[in-house]
Design a protein around this motif. Sequence first.
Motif, short mmCIF file in Angstrom:
data_model
loop_
_atom_site.label_atom_id
_atom_site.label_comp_id
_atom_site.label_asym_id
_atom_site.label_seq_id
_atom_site.Cartn_x
_atom_site.Cartn_y
_atom_site.Cartn_z
N CYS A 1 -33.25 42.72 -94.83
CA CYS A 1 -33.07 44.08 -95.33
C CYS A 1 -34.36 44.51 -96.01
O CYS A 1 -35.01 43.71 -96.68
N ASP A 2 -34.71 45.75 -95.83
CA ASP A 2 -35.90 46.28 -96.45
C ASP A 2 -35.64 46.50 -97.94
O ASP A 2 -34.60 47.03 -98.32
N GLU A 3 -36.59 46.07 -98.77
CA GLU A 3 -36.49 46.33 -100.19
C GLU A 3 -37.16 47.67 -100.47
O GLU A 3 -38.35 47.85 -100.19
N LEU A 4 -36.40 48.59 -101.00
CA LEU A 4 -36.93 49.93 -101.26
C LEU A 4 -37.83 49.92 -102.49
O LEU A 4 -37.62 49.15 -103.42
N PRO A 5 -38.81 50.81 -102.48
CA PRO A 5 -39.67 50.91 -103.67
C PRO A 5 -38.88 51.51 -104.84
O PRO A 5 -37.97 52.32 -104.64
N ILE A 6 -39.22 51.07 -106.03
CA ILE A 6 -38.53 51.61 -107.20
C ILE A 6 -39.50 51.62 -108.38
O ILE A 6 -40.21 50.66 -108.62
N GLN B 1 -34.47 56.82 -107.42
CA GLN B 1 -34.90 55.62 -106.71
C GLN B 1 -33.98 54.44 -107.04
O GLN B 1 -33.67 53.63 -106.18
N ALA B 2 -33.54 54.36 -108.30
CA ALA B 2 -32.64 53.27 -108.70
C ALA B 2 -31.33 53.36 -107.94
O ALA B 2 -30.81 52.34 -107.44
N ARG B 3 -30.80 54.55 -107.81
CA ARG B 3 -29.54 54.73 -107.07
C ARG B 3 -29.73 54.36 -105.60
O ARG B 3 -28.90 53.66 -105.01
N ASP C 1 -27.78 51.34 -103.73
CA ASP C 1 -27.02 51.64 -102.51
C ASP C 1 -27.49 50.79 -101.34
O ASP C 1 -26.67 50.31 -100.55
N GLU C 2 -28.80 50.56 -101.23
CA GLU C 2 -29.34 49.75 -100.13
C GLU C 2 -28.97 48.28 -100.30
O GLU C 2 -28.64 47.60 -99.33
N VAL C 3 -29.00 47.77 -101.52
CA VAL C 3 -28.59 46.38 -101.76
C VAL C 3 -27.12 46.20 -101.38
O VAL C 3 -26.76 45.25 -100.68
N ILE C 4 -26.28 47.12 -101.79
CA ILE C 4 -24.84 47.04 -101.46
C ILE C 4 -24.65 47.12 -99.95
O ILE C 4 -23.88 46.36 -99.36
N ARG C 5 -25.36 48.05 -99.30
CA ARG C 5 -25.24 48.19 -97.85
C ARG C 5 -25.63 46.89 -97.15
O ARG C 5 -24.95 46.43 -96.23
N CYS C 6 -26.71 46.29 -97.60
CA CYS C 6 -27.18 45.05 -97.00
C CYS C 6 -26.14 43.93 -97.18
O CYS C 6 -25.82 43.21 -96.24
#
Length: 129
Positions: A48-53, A60-62, A66-71
């Motif tokens: 999974c891609d780690e989004l910039p924050i 960005q935190a949200r 959301d991406e961590v949960i989706r992954c």
Amino acid sequence: MAIHKRACADIHVRRAQRAKPIDLRNVSNPVLTKNALYEAGPLPPTTCDELPIEPHDSGQARAYIDEVIRCLENTWGPYLKKAGLPYEPVKVRYVKRLPKNYCGSDEEGSRDSEVWYCDWDRTATTCRS
């Protein structure tokens, strides 16, 4: 990601480090091997891609959470179904302040970057400013 066990889990997201895979083929203790997860085989690798924050950027935190949960959902959902175990996607709730006694916790506040998972309502709740 570290998960601290309490009445509900307090999840702190940290920069990911790749762990070495563990070869479980040689585990022979039936306490460890006689269960649906073990019989379903290894959890498939996931990328999974780690989004910039950036600090203090609630948008960005949200998106990051959301991406961590989706992954996690995309990895664990099919695996639990394959094992014949019940599966229901987690709900995510964003609040400005963690409710008092949330999920059996004696902590209260609005700490950014914490996600609390409560198993009885299957909800991940995170504080955001």
